[in-house]
Design an enzyme around this catalytic site. Structure first.
Site, PDB file in Angstrom:
ATOM      1  N   GLU A  92     -31.220  31.253 -17.822  1.00 32.03           N
ATOM      2  CA  GLU A  92     -31.497  31.400 -19.248  1.00 32.03           C
ATOM      3  C   GLU A  92     -30.599  32.430 -19.927  1.00 32.03           C
ATOM      4  OE1 GLU A  92     -35.902  31.434 -20.015  1.00 32.03           O
ATOM      5  OE2 GLU A  92     -35.923  31.495 -17.835  1.00 32.03           O
ATOM      6  N   GLU A 133     -48.933  27.406 -18.236  1.00 41.83           N
ATOM      7  CA  GLU A 133     -48.232  28.603 -17.765  1.00 41.83           C
ATOM      8  C   GLU A 133     -48.180  29.639 -18.880  1.00 41.83           C
ATOM      9  OE1 GLU A 133     -43.603  27.865 -18.036  1.00 41.83           O
ATOM     10  OE2 GLU A 133     -44.568  26.146 -17.083  1.00 41.83           O
ATOM     11  N   GLY A 188     -39.211  33.962 -26.031  1.00 47.35           N
ATOM     12  CA  GLY A 188     -37.907  34.006 -26.678  1.00 47.35           C
ATOM     13  C   GLY A 188     -37.973  34.513 -28.106  1.00 47.35           C
ATOM     14  N   ASN A 205     -45.757  32.816 -20.591  1.00 45.74           N
ATOM     15  CA  ASN A 205     -44.446  33.451 -20.711  1.00 45.74           C
ATOM     16  C   ASN A 205     -44.684  34.893 -21.129  1.00 45.74           C
ATOM     17  OD1 ASN A 205     -41.870  34.325 -21.530  1.00 45.74           O
ATOM     18  ND2 ASN A 205     -41.265  32.271 -22.149  1.00 45.74           N
ATOM     19  N   ARG A 253     -46.937  34.294 -24.473  1.00 42.73           N
ATOM     20  CA  ARG A 253     -47.208  32.963 -25.020  1.00 42.73           C
ATOM     21  C   ARG A 253     -47.736  32.072 -23.908  1.00 42.73           C
ATOM     22  NH1 ARG A 253     -42.598  30.598 -25.364  1.00 42.73           N
ATOM     23  NH2 ARG A 253     -43.231  28.943 -23.927  1.00 42.73           N
ATOM     24  N   ASP A 257     -48.966  28.242 -22.684  1.00 42.22           N
ATOM     25  CA  ASP A 257     -48.777  26.825 -22.966  1.00 42.22           C
ATOM     26  C   ASP A 257     -49.935  26.016 -22.390  1.00 42.22           C
ATOM     27  OD1 ASP A 257     -46.346  27.519 -24.094  1.00 42.22           O
ATOM     28  OD2 ASP A 257     -45.222  27.121 -22.256  1.00 42.22           O
ATOM     29  N   TYR A 274     -34.805  24.504 -26.720  1.00 47.35           N
ATOM     30  CA  TYR A 274     -33.772  25.348 -27.314  1.00 47.35           C
ATOM     31  C   TYR A 274     -32.692  24.602 -28.088  1.00 47.35           C
ATOM     32  CZ  TYR A 274     -35.832  29.128 -24.647  1.00 47.35           C
ATOM     33  OH  TYR A 274     -36.703  30.061 -24.150  1.00 47.35           O
ATOM     34  N   SER A 318     -38.959  29.080 -19.258  1.00 46.11           N
ATOM     35  CA  SER A 318     -38.380  28.166 -20.253  1.00 46.11           C
ATOM     36  C   SER A 318     -38.289  26.726 -19.783  1.00 46.11           C
ATOM     37  CB  SER A 318     -36.994  28.654 -20.691  1.00 46.11           C
ATOM     38  OG  SER A 318     -37.115  29.836 -21.438  1.00 46.11           O
TER      39      SER A 318
END
Length: 319
Positions: free
Chosen positions: A23, A279, A285, A281, A260, A262, A221, A153
């Protein structure tokens, strides 16, 4: 007091970006955006493109020594406890989660096991070696998801469909870059939801609609590959439950700053029965397409205010 004097009292912030994970390019975009926003907020900023060079990084972080480090690294080395350990050693306050929370939340299988203890349901799954999954028999009835255990990601996420001869090809197309362990999970049909958490607060629920079969790295992205609906057009009970679970996951794992989570929501099932955690994060980002800044803006928090809040809430356990 003049604006210049006010700015002179602002902290010196080192923004770490780049790194050596899959990433890297996204991290560079995140870091550049963060650095620009912090400068506009009046902070003194030093941007550091992190290489796999510990001596060089230590020199950059001590000559001069910043007041705070903004960790804009993504993926391995940046959000798995590695860089956090370096910053703890130096006694430098840094944004986002600490060593333990970063290490656990980066490991999807470990995260599932920890969150299961507080009643957060995730898809049934198992961890297999790359050798066990490549070219062999199906480990569970298709459709199911195969993804690296410890990449962020949605790097390397693969949907195995019904009728596919084998789980993944044995040509090295999966797993060679992303490690030897893979997580195999049942595929949950329905809708993709995500919830940002800022401190003790769930920001919003976003529904993500994407062109691909799965919400993969490209969809996340690349402009035009996904549509974000905020707030998600879902029943209030489902939205509130997603928010509750995101905050619970954040605190159970010991995350700090913003995170964050999901989810998949199978809307064919009644109430919240179809809501599954996927999952977390621990270092979302900060690119122009990123979800947490978008959710913050939705509730009235500007990008500059968001990154400033992260700086002001930075911490170091050993400081």
């Amino acid at each position: 007091m003049t604006e210049a004097l006010l700015h002179a009292h602002k902290k010196h912030v080192a923004v770490l970006m780049g790194g050596w994970s899959a990433e890297r390019e996204v991290s560079l975009v995140s870091g550049a955006g963060v650095a620009k926003a912090l400068e506009e907020e009046g902070y003194r900023v030093t941007a550091i493109d992190v290489q796999r060079d510990l001596g060089g990084l230590m020199h950059a972080l001590t000559n001069p020594r910043p007041d705070v480090v903004f960790n804009a690294l993504h993926g391995r080395g940046g959000e798995d406890g590695t860089i956090q350990g370096v910053l703890e050693f130096l006694g430098l306050p840094y944004t986002h989660s600490g060593v333990q929370a970063a290490a656990i939340s980066m490991d999807k299988a470990m995260t599932k096991r920890v969150l299961d203890t507080v009643g957060i349901r995730s898809p049934k799954g198992m961890v297999l070696s790359r050798g066990e999954i490549a070219g062999g028999a199906h480990p569970m009835p298709a459709p199911y998801i195969v993804k690296p255990v410890d990449e962020g990601s949605t790097v390397g996420v693969t949907l195995v469909r019904e009728g596919q001869n084998s789980p993944v090809g044995d040509d090295g197309s999966f797993g060679g870059t992303f490690g030897e362990r893979v997580l195999v999970e049942e595929f949950i049909p329905g809708r993709e939801l995500t919830v940002g958490v800022m401190g003790d607060r769930a920001l919003a629920v976003t529904e993500i609609v994407f062109q691909a079969q799965v919400y993969d790295y490209t969809a996340k992205y690349s402009a035009g590959h996904a549509v974000h609906t905020i707030p998600a057009a879902i029943p209030e009970a489902v939205a509130e439950e997603a928010k509750r679970l995101a905050v619970l996951a954040h605190h159970t794992l010991g995350c700090r700053g913003v995170s964050r989570s999901d989810f998949r929501w199978d809307d064919s099932r009644p109430g919240t029965d179809g809501l599954y955690f996927l999952e977390i994060n621990n270092q979302p980002g900060m690119t122009p397409l990123s979800l947490v800044p978008e959710q913050a803006a939705h509730v009235g928090i500007s990008y500059g205010a968001l990154v400033g809040w992260l700086v002001e809430n930075a911490a170091c356990q050993l400081a």
